[in-house]
Design a protein around this motif. Sequence first.
Motif, PDB file in Angstrom:
ATOM      1  N   ILE A 199       0.877  -1.166   0.000  1.00 56.81           N
ATOM      2  CA  ILE A 199       0.000   0.000   0.000  1.00 56.81           C
ATOM      3  C   ILE A 199       0.912   1.213   0.000  1.00 56.81           C
ATOM      4  CG2 ILE A 199      -1.779   1.247   1.260  1.00 56.81           C
ATOM      5  CD1 ILE A 199      -2.345  -1.648   2.529  1.00 56.81           C
ATOM      6  N   MET A 200       0.814   2.024  -1.052  1.00 54.97           N
ATOM      7  CA  MET A 200       1.710   3.170  -1.220  1.00 54.97           C
ATOM      8  C   MET A 200       1.028   4.445  -0.745  1.00 54.97           C
ATOM      9  SD  MET A 200       4.595   4.529  -2.373  1.00 54.97           S
ATOM     10  CE  MET A 200       5.397   3.556  -3.637  1.00 54.97           C
ATOM     11  N   ASN A 244       5.261  -4.362  -5.504  1.00 51.51           N
ATOM     12  CA  ASN A 244       3.966  -4.910  -5.915  1.00 51.51           C
ATOM     13  C   ASN A 244       2.858  -4.038  -5.318  1.00 51.51           C
ATOM     14  OD1 ASN A 244       1.807  -6.510  -6.642  1.00 51.51           O
ATOM     15  ND2 ASN A 244       2.299  -8.157  -5.222  1.00 51.51           N
ATOM     16  N   VAL A 245       2.697  -2.822  -5.862  1.00 50.66           N
ATOM     17  CA  VAL A 245       1.737  -1.869  -5.304  1.00 50.66           C
ATOM     18  C   VAL A 245       0.323  -2.300  -5.679  1.00 50.66           C
ATOM     19  CG1 VAL A 245       0.982   0.528  -5.221  1.00 50.66           C
ATOM     20  CG2 VAL A 245       3.420  -0.001  -5.446  1.00 50.66           C
ATOM     21  N   ARG A 246      -0.491  -2.584  -4.674  1.00 51.70           N
ATOM     22  CA  ARG A 246      -1.889  -2.994  -4.888  1.00 51.70           C
ATOM     23  C   ARG A 246      -2.860  -1.855  -4.659  1.00 51.70           C
ATOM     24  NH1 ARG A 246      -2.675  -8.681  -4.396  1.00 51.70           N
ATOM     25  NH2 ARG A 246      -0.991  -9.577  -5.629  1.00 51.70           N
ATOM     26  N   HIS A 247      -2.485  -0.927  -3.733  1.00 50.23           N
ATOM     27  CA  HIS A 247      -3.384   0.180  -3.401  1.00 50.23           C
ATOM     28  C   HIS A 247      -2.563   1.448  -3.212  1.00 50.23           C
ATOM     29  CE1 HIS A 247      -6.615  -2.692  -2.653  1.00 50.23           C
ATOM     30  NE2 HIS A 247      -5.753  -3.385  -1.920  1.00 50.23           N
ATOM     31  N   TYR A 248      -3.149   2.570  -3.631  1.00 49.22           N
ATOM     32  CA  TYR A 248      -2.584   3.892  -3.367  1.00 49.22           C
ATOM     33  C   TYR A 248      -3.534   4.617  -2.430  1.00 49.22           C
ATOM     34  CZ  TYR A 248       0.664   3.237  -7.246  1.00 49.22           C
ATOM     35  OH  TYR A 248       1.650   2.769  -8.071  1.00 49.22           O
ATOM     36  N   ALA A 249      -2.993   5.340  -1.476  1.00 48.50           N
ATOM     37  CA  ALA A 249      -3.824   6.097  -0.543  1.00 48.50           C
ATOM     38  C   ALA A 249      -3.167   7.452  -0.306  1.00 48.50           C
ATOM     39  CB  ALA A 249      -3.971   5.341   0.775  1.00 48.50           C
ATOM     40  N   SER A 250      -3.986   8.495  -0.190  1.00 46.25           N
ATOM     41  CA  SER A 250      -3.447   9.835   0.012  1.00 46.25           C
ATOM     42  C   SER A 250      -3.504  10.270   1.475  1.00 46.25           C
ATOM     43  CB  SER A 250      -4.194  10.842  -0.860  1.00 46.25           C
ATOM     44  OG  SER A 250      -5.562  10.835  -0.526  1.00 46.25           O
ATOM     45  N   VAL A 309      -3.739   4.520   4.993  1.00 44.52           N
ATOM     46  CA  VAL A 309      -2.703   3.502   4.782  1.00 44.52           C
ATOM     47  C   VAL A 309      -2.659   2.562   5.980  1.00 44.52           C
ATOM     48  CG1 VAL A 309      -0.204   3.119   4.633  1.00 44.52           C
ATOM     49  CG2 VAL A 309      -1.275   4.886   3.225  1.00 44.52           C
ATOM     50  N   ARG A 310      -2.632   3.117   7.178  1.00 38.76           N
ATOM     51  CA  ARG A 310      -2.578   2.288   8.387  1.00 38.76           C
ATOM     52  C   ARG A 310      -3.832   1.424   8.527  1.00 38.76           C
ATOM     53  NH1 ARG A 310       0.483   3.459  12.820  1.00 38.76           N
ATOM     54  NH2 ARG A 310      -1.349   3.682  14.148  1.00 38.76           N
ATOM     55  N   ALA A 311      -4.992   1.965   8.140  1.00 38.96           N
ATOM     56  CA  ALA A 311      -6.232   1.186   8.212  1.00 38.96           C
ATOM     57  C   ALA A 311      -6.197   0.015   7.226  1.00 38.96           C
ATOM     58  CB  ALA A 311      -7.434   2.075   7.919  1.00 38.96           C
ATOM     59  N   GLY A 319      -2.254  -5.446   2.754  1.00 35.01           N
ATOM     60  CA  GLY A 319      -0.894  -5.253   2.280  1.00 35.01           C
ATOM     61  C   GLY A 319      -0.034  -4.642   3.366  1.00 35.01           C
ATOM     62  N   TRP A 320       1.206  -4.385   3.008  1.00 28.72           N
ATOM     63  CA  TRP A 320       2.142  -3.732   3.913  1.00 28.72           C
ATOM     64  C   TRP A 320       2.393  -2.325   3.364  1.00 28.72           C
ATOM     65  CZ3 TRP A 320       6.934  -1.852   2.494  1.00 28.72           C
ATOM     66  CH2 TRP A 320       7.355  -2.196   1.206  1.00 28.72           C
ATOM     67  N   ALA A 321       2.940  -1.445   4.174  1.00 27.80           N
ATOM     68  CA  ALA A 321       3.197  -0.079   3.719  1.00 27.80           C
ATOM     69  C   ALA A 321       4.483   0.460   4.315  1.00 27.80           C
ATOM     70  CB  ALA A 321       2.036   0.825   4.104  1.00 27.80           C
TER      71      ALA A 321
END
Length: 117
Positions: free
Chosen positions: A12-13, A35-41, A46-48, A55-57
Motif C-alpha cells: 500500500i503506497m 507490488n503496489v496494490r493500493h494507493y492512498a493519500s 494507509v494504516r487502516a 498489504g504492507w506499507a
Amino acid sequence: MTVTEIAPHPMIMLDVPPSKDYYNDLFRIAGAEPNVRHYASSYELVRALVGRNLGWAPLLSRPQVDRSYEGRPLVQVPFSDEPLANQLVLAWPAGIRLTRRAQAFAELCRRVVPAAG
C-alpha cells in the motif's frame, strides 16, 4: 528485512510526496519492483488498510501507536537497507526580516542539522 525481500508482497503506497518519491527511489536503487496494490493519500488510511491485512506499507515516520484507528494491530519492521539521504531546506522570501522566533528556529536548524558538503 530488505527492500528486495518485501517487494513481491502486496504493498500500500502512501501517494504523497516525499514518501512516494523516496520509496520509488529506494526500490529502484535496490533493483526491485514493488507490488503496489493500493494507493492512498492519507497516512491513517494507509494504516487502516494495513490493519485489515490488505498489504504492507512503508512509512517515513514511526507511529507511536501500534494500532489503527479501528484498533487493529500493526507491526513495525525496519528496513535493513541503507536509508537514502534527504534534503532539508529552510527558506524565506528575500528582503523579509525574520522575527526573533524565526531567527532562533533558523539558528537551531543550523546547529542541529549538518550542512551538506
